[in-house]
Design a protein around this motif. Structure first.
Motif, PDB file in Angstrom:
ATOM      1  N   ALA A   1     -50.171 -95.613  -0.709  1.00  0.00           N
ATOM      2  CA  ALA A   1     -49.552 -95.415  -2.023  1.00  0.00           C
ATOM      3  C   ALA A   1     -48.954 -94.024  -2.167  1.00  0.00           C
ATOM      4  O   ALA A   1     -47.941 -93.845  -2.848  1.00  0.00           O
ATOM      5  N   SER A   2     -49.575 -93.033  -1.536  1.00  0.00           N
ATOM      6  CA  SER A   2     -49.120 -91.652  -1.690  1.00  0.00           C
ATOM      7  C   SER A   2     -47.940 -91.307  -0.793  1.00  0.00           C
ATOM      8  O   SER A   2     -47.172 -90.394  -1.080  1.00  0.00           O
ATOM      9  N   GLY A   3     -47.809 -92.016   0.331  1.00  0.00           N
ATOM     10  CA  GLY A   3     -46.773 -91.675   1.292  1.00  0.00           C
ATOM     11  C   GLY A   3     -47.143 -90.505   2.193  1.00  0.00           C
ATOM     12  O   GLY A   3     -46.276 -89.919   2.848  1.00  0.00           O
ATOM     13  N   PHE A   4     -48.428 -90.164   2.262  1.00  0.00           N
ATOM     14  CA  PHE A   4     -48.867 -89.050   3.107  1.00  0.00           C
ATOM     15  C   PHE A   4     -48.428 -89.268   4.555  1.00  0.00           C
ATOM     16  O   PHE A   4     -48.606 -90.345   5.120  1.00  0.00           O
ATOM     17  N   GLU A   5     -47.887 -88.192   5.183  1.00  0.00           N
ATOM     18  CA  GLU A   5     -47.418 -88.274   6.558  1.00  0.00           C
ATOM     19  C   GLU A   5     -47.843 -87.065   7.384  1.00  0.00           C
ATOM     20  O   GLU A   5     -47.283 -86.805   8.452  1.00  0.00           O
ATOM     21  N   GLY A   6     -48.819 -86.322   6.908  1.00  0.00           N
ATOM     22  CA  GLY A   6     -49.227 -85.112   7.611  1.00  0.00           C
ATOM     23  C   GLY A   6     -50.243 -85.382   8.708  1.00  0.00           C
ATOM     24  O   GLY A   6     -50.389 -86.493   9.214  1.00  0.00           O
ATOM     25  N   THR A   7     -50.981 -84.345   9.075  1.00  0.00           N
ATOM     26  CA  THR A   7     -52.012 -84.425  10.114  1.00  0.00           C
ATOM     27  C   THR A   7     -53.275 -85.031   9.523  1.00  0.00           C
ATOM     28  O   THR A   7     -53.756 -84.592   8.483  1.00  0.00           O
ATOM     29  N   ARG A   8     -53.813 -86.034  10.185  1.00  0.00           N
ATOM     30  CA  ARG A   8     -55.014 -86.711   9.690  1.00  0.00           C
ATOM     31  C   ARG A   8     -56.188 -86.399  10.606  1.00  0.00           C
ATOM     32  O   ARG A   8     -56.119 -86.587  11.827  1.00  0.00           O
ATOM     33  N   VAL A   9     -57.275 -85.920  10.026  1.00  0.00           N
ATOM     34  CA  VAL A   9     -58.494 -85.598  10.765  1.00  0.00           C
ATOM     35  C   VAL A   9     -59.582 -86.583  10.350  1.00  0.00           C
ATOM     36  O   VAL A   9     -59.900 -86.694   9.167  1.00  0.00           O
ATOM     37  N   VAL A  10     -60.143 -87.291  11.311  1.00  0.00           N
ATOM     38  CA  VAL A  10     -61.270 -88.191  11.066  1.00  0.00           C
ATOM     39  C   VAL A  10     -62.498 -87.543  11.688  1.00  0.00           C
ATOM     40  O   VAL A  10     -62.631 -87.482  12.909  1.00  0.00           O
ATOM     41  N   MET A  11     -63.393 -87.053  10.859  1.00  0.00           N
ATOM     42  CA  MET A  11     -64.519 -86.270  11.362  1.00  0.00           C
ATOM     43  C   MET A  11     -65.499 -87.090  12.190  1.00  0.00           C
ATOM     44  O   MET A  11     -66.280 -86.535  12.970  1.00  0.00           O
ATOM     45  N   ALA A  12     -65.466 -88.413  12.058  1.00  0.00           N
ATOM     46  CA  ALA A  12     -66.355 -89.265  12.848  1.00  0.00           C
ATOM     47  C   ALA A  12     -65.891 -89.431  14.288  1.00  0.00           C
ATOM     48  O   ALA A  12     -66.658 -89.932  15.131  1.00  0.00           O
ATOM     49  N   ASP A  13     -64.660 -88.998  14.593  1.00  0.00           N
ATOM     50  CA  ASP A  13     -64.155 -89.132  15.963  1.00  0.00           C
ATOM     51  C   ASP A  13     -65.042 -88.348  16.933  1.00  0.00           C
ATOM     52  O   ASP A  13     -65.234 -87.139  16.779  1.00  0.00           O
ATOM     53  N   GLY A  14     -65.606 -89.049  17.906  1.00  0.00           N
ATOM     54  CA  GLY A  14     -66.456 -88.406  18.894  1.00  0.00           C
ATOM     55  C   GLY A  14     -67.936 -88.410  18.551  1.00  0.00           C
ATOM     56  O   GLY A  14     -68.771 -88.011  19.369  1.00  0.00           O
ATOM     57  N   VAL A  15     -68.290 -88.852  17.336  1.00  0.00           N
ATOM     58  CA  VAL A  15     -69.697 -88.893  16.923  1.00  0.00           C
ATOM     59  C   VAL A  15     -70.315 -90.219  17.378  1.00  0.00           C
ATOM     60  O   VAL A  15     -69.759 -91.288  17.106  1.00  0.00           O
ATOM     61  N   PRO A  16     -71.478 -90.194  18.056  1.00  0.00           N
ATOM     62  CA  PRO A  16     -72.168 -91.445  18.405  1.00  0.00           C
ATOM     63  C   PRO A  16     -72.674 -92.113  17.130  1.00  0.00           C
ATOM     64  O   PRO A  16     -73.521 -91.560  16.431  1.00  0.00           O
TER      65      PRO A  16
END
Length: 302
Positions: A98-113
């Protein structure tokens, strides 16, 4: 959610689009963080080089959150979006669209077991990853990498902040381990409002007896049988206390405590489970909240 898109588009007219364009005109990265933990981590790593808009406020349950038009406007203008991931923000994809966000996205769960669910939650993952400081180290490293991608000129500063924060996380981990070790193993029994402390109990050798709401999600249905089951477990195992959570009403925990004949930890001693606390509270930062949780648990169980 999609109905808010038009108002966001109008609000954004005449302003620069994020689109991964790097630092804003102020020279600072415009960061939107979904959760209180994401906000605190982002401020710790970004320091004075970022401006952080935190969508979920202190002591607010992230499972029931609904973004406002102002939240979508902040997303539209953001250079970086920092999220928890692991299924915590079920509302996020619609908000981003809805916002049209197109920037850098960080998912903090990436790499977490990730801890896998069971029973009714088979196929899902426990999103409360921050309750193990070793996971928090992965989470803030993900943020540092995202900030460096969005603003390469300040990558050395982000890296320096990360190194400092990793030292603090190691100190927190040592503190928690040493304090929990003072509780006899037979007394390390935890009952909370909902299933939010699986990573914590696994890290520090605590037996997770159960939760009032037997789910990762606080919005799950609570039945009479569920209440009877947890009361029976408390009596059978010899649990000393039931711990309420800062972002949930304590009434059900207090009722179960009375029926089971055990102490209920609530009020200022409530655990910070899903959310950090407001400024000036014992849980207004991640480091303080996690130490508070351990200190309260140890005092009650020891």
């Amino acid at each position: 959610m999609l109905g808010l898109a038009a108002s966001v588009a109008l609000a954004g007219c005449g302003s620069s689009q994020s689109g991964g364009s790097g630092a804003a005109s102020t020279g600072k990265l415009r960061v939107v963080a979904t959760t209180t933990q994401a906000g605190d981590f982002s401020r710790s790593i970004g320091g004075g080089l970022v401006t952080v808009t935190q969508l979920i406020k202190p002591n607010v349950d992230p499972h029931d959150f609904e973004p406002s038009p102002a939240d979508l406007d902040a997303l539209a203008k953001a250079d970086v979006l920092v999220t928890n991931g692991a299924g915590l923000e079920s509302w996020l994809d619609d908000a981003v669209s809805a916002s049209g966000f197109e920037g850098t996205r960080v998912v903090m769960a990436d790499g977490v077991p990730l801890r896998a669910g069971s029973g009714a939650e088979a196929g899902q993952h426990d999103p409360h990853i921050w309750h193990d400081p070793r996971n928090a180290k992965i989470m803030v490293t993900d943020i540092e990498k995202g900030f460096a991608r969005a603003d390469p000129a300040h990558a050395p500063a982000f890296e320096k902040s990360l190194a400092t924060y990793l030292v603090a996380l190691d100190a927190l981990d040592r503190h928690d381990a040493a304090e929990i070790a003072t509780i006899p193993a037979s007394q390390r029994l935890l009952v909370t409002n909902h299933d939010a402390f699986g990573y914590y109990t696994a890290r520090y050798g605590i037996t997770y007896v159960g939760s009032i709401i037997p789910s990762f999600d606080t919005s799950a249905e609570l039945s009479g049988k569920t209440i009877q089951d947890i009361v029976a477990k408390i009596r059978k195992t010899g649990v000393k206390a039931v711990f309420s959570e800062s972002s949930l009403p304590p009434k059900t925990a207090e009722s179960i405590g009375r029926e089971a004949g055990v102490t209920v930890i609530a009020g200022e001693d409530s655990l910070y489970a899903d959310s950090l606390g407001p400024a000036g509270s014992a849980g207004d930062t991640y480091l303080k909240a996690e130490q508070h949780n351990t200190d309260v648990i140890v005092k009650a169980l020891r």
